[in-house]
Write a protein that holds these residues in place. Sequence first.
Motif, short mmCIF file in Angstrom:
data_model
loop_
_atom_site.label_atom_id
_atom_site.label_comp_id
_atom_site.label_asym_id
_atom_site.label_seq_id
_atom_site.Cartn_x
_atom_site.Cartn_y
_atom_site.Cartn_z
N PHE A 6 35.07 52.89 16.40
CA PHE A 6 35.41 51.89 17.41
C PHE A 6 35.81 52.51 18.75
CE2 PHE A 6 36.24 49.79 13.31
CZ PHE A 6 35.35 48.74 13.43
N ASP A 7 36.30 53.75 18.72
CA ASP A 7 36.61 54.41 19.99
C ASP A 7 35.83 55.72 20.14
OD1 ASP A 7 37.90 56.05 18.20
OD2 ASP A 7 39.90 55.78 19.04
N HIS A 8 34.79 55.88 19.34
CA HIS A 8 33.93 57.06 19.44
C HIS A 8 33.20 57.03 20.80
CE1 HIS A 8 30.50 59.71 18.61
NE2 HIS A 8 31.19 60.19 17.58
N PRO A 9 33.08 58.17 21.46
CA PRO A 9 32.46 58.18 22.79
C PRO A 9 31.02 57.69 22.80
CG PRO A 9 32.80 60.41 21.97
CD PRO A 9 33.54 59.51 21.06
N ILE A 10 30.34 57.72 21.66
CA ILE A 10 28.95 57.25 21.60
C ILE A 10 28.83 56.00 20.73
CG2 ILE A 10 26.60 57.85 20.88
CD1 ILE A 10 27.34 60.78 21.52
N LEU A 11 29.35 56.05 19.51
CA LEU A 11 29.22 54.92 18.59
C LEU A 11 29.93 53.67 19.09
CD1 LEU A 11 29.60 56.61 15.08
CD2 LEU A 11 27.52 55.65 16.11
N SER A 12 30.91 53.83 19.95
CA SER A 12 31.61 52.65 20.48
C SER A 12 30.66 51.77 21.29
CB SER A 12 32.80 53.06 21.35
OG SER A 12 32.37 53.85 22.46
N GLY A 13 29.56 52.34 21.77
CA GLY A 13 28.56 51.52 22.44
C GLY A 13 27.93 50.51 21.51
N LEU A 14 27.91 50.82 20.22
CA LEU A 14 27.36 49.93 19.20
C LEU A 14 28.43 49.06 18.56
CD1 LEU A 14 24.79 49.24 17.47
CD2 LEU A 14 25.56 51.03 15.88
N LEU A 15 29.60 49.65 18.30
CA LEU A 15 30.62 48.97 17.49
C LEU A 15 31.93 48.72 18.22
CD1 LEU A 15 30.06 51.13 14.28
CD2 LEU A 15 29.30 48.78 14.63
N GLY A 16 32.10 49.23 19.41
CA GLY A 16 33.39 49.15 20.08
C GLY A 16 33.65 47.82 20.75
N ASP A 17 34.90 47.63 21.14
CA ASP A 17 35.31 46.44 21.89
C ASP A 17 36.47 46.85 22.79
OD1 ASP A 17 36.54 43.95 22.73
OD2 ASP A 17 35.35 42.98 21.17
N ALA A 18 36.15 47.27 23.99
CA ALA A 18 37.16 47.82 24.89
C ALA A 18 38.25 46.80 25.22
CB ALA A 18 36.49 48.31 26.17
N GLU A 19 37.88 45.53 25.36
CA GLU A 19 38.87 44.51 25.72
C GLU A 19 39.94 44.38 24.65
OE1 GLU A 19 39.01 39.92 27.41
OE2 GLU A 19 37.35 40.52 26.11
N LEU A 20 39.54 44.28 23.40
CA LEU A 20 40.52 44.15 22.32
C LEU A 20 41.20 45.47 22.01
CD1 LEU A 20 38.68 41.71 19.91
CD2 LEU A 20 40.64 41.22 21.37
N ALA A 21 40.49 46.57 22.17
CA ALA A 21 41.10 47.87 21.90
C ALA A 21 42.30 48.11 22.80
CB ALA A 21 40.07 48.98 22.09
N GLY A 22 42.27 47.54 24.00
CA GLY A 22 43.38 47.71 24.92
C GLY A 22 44.70 47.21 24.37
N PHE A 23 44.65 46.21 23.50
CA PHE A 23 45.88 45.67 22.90
C PHE A 23 46.49 46.63 21.90
CE2 PHE A 23 43.86 41.80 24.45
CZ PHE A 23 44.93 41.08 24.96
N PHE A 24 45.73 47.61 21.44
CA PHE A 24 46.24 48.57 20.48
C PHE A 24 46.45 49.94 21.11
CE2 PHE A 24 43.96 45.39 17.93
CZ PHE A 24 44.98 45.02 17.06
N SER A 25 46.40 50.00 22.41
CA SER A 25 46.66 51.26 23.10
C SER A 25 48.14 51.60 23.02
CB SER A 25 46.23 51.16 24.56
OG SER A 25 47.08 50.27 25.27
N THR A 26 48.46 52.85 23.26
CA THR A 26 49.86 53.27 23.28
C THR A 26 50.64 52.50 24.33
OG1 THR A 26 49.19 55.49 22.58
CG2 THR A 26 51.38 55.27 23.55
#
Length: 353
Positions: A6-26
Amino acid sequence: MTVSPFDHPILSGLLGDAELAGFFSTEAELDAMLRFEATLAEAEGAEGIIPADAAKAIAAVLPRAALHHAALREATQRDGVIVPELVRQLRIAAGQEHGVHVHAGATSQDVIDTGLALRLVGILSILDARLAGLIATLDALGARDGGIETMGHTRMQAAIPVPAARKILSWRDPLIRHRERLAAVRADLEIAHFGGAAGTLEKLGDKGEAVGRRLAAALGLAYVPRPRHSERDGIAALASWLSLVTGSLGKMGQDVALLAQSEVAEVRLAGGGGSSAMPHKVNPVGAEVLVTLARFNATLLSGMHQALVHENERSGTAWTLEWMLLPQMVLAAGAALRTATTLVDGLTFVPKE
């Protein structure tokens, strides 16, 4: 390279979600915890638990406190949770006179669980909006292509002709029911957790409920008279809901992949994946991703149900398991909704010649 796709520099293009990932950031997690501590101080100041000037000073300083992340990381290795070191740093930030009143009467789980609840408010609003958007996109597809005849299949064998609307509604209607289910899920999640050491608020005397109500109201969360530190059915219900959403989208993805087969060709995809060896191919990548994410969340769901087993008043093991699994399930559901909307938006049923 990362351990998560989900945060892989390449695979996140297929499976990631930057908007929602932001809620789980430090940053998002710490901001929510600081908001809890600042708001708690204000609520306790209003009820006379701590001096009013201390409450005012703490509420002013904490939201902009500079935190030492390396120390937080090292202390978490020792303590199992971030909060003891976080509170130590916040007390220093508040100063010698007022720092002693930071976190008064609270416990680590109050901070972490309420911090999660604050972030889930935004997360679930986004997922709900995406569901609504996908339903609208399916409605548009049905209005345009619903009358086109397709072959119905039962047990992977051709059955009788059915209109495309029959298939589209089998994708759309579960999503409507998921939106209806979400209201109950949210009601059990968007709550303030405040119980102190063992859930009794013993350090606040007869002011525990009053402080809890002020805290919840100021945070925009519901008040519950007893914290749910070891009652994890709300979190498990969220996990179940996330798996239901991805499961329904996986069914749609499986259908689309079958309909798009060269031998069937009942749908055309606007965007498909290419092959390094066979340039004539248009692979149903989006549909495949939906199936993958459905199976992924179905697998993680059993782990979240394992996390229901909290021993006594608080569990370190089950709680940690939630931290490992829930963010991935949320991102899988978000990625699935985003992928499904793109897939449907570019899908056309092909009339028979």
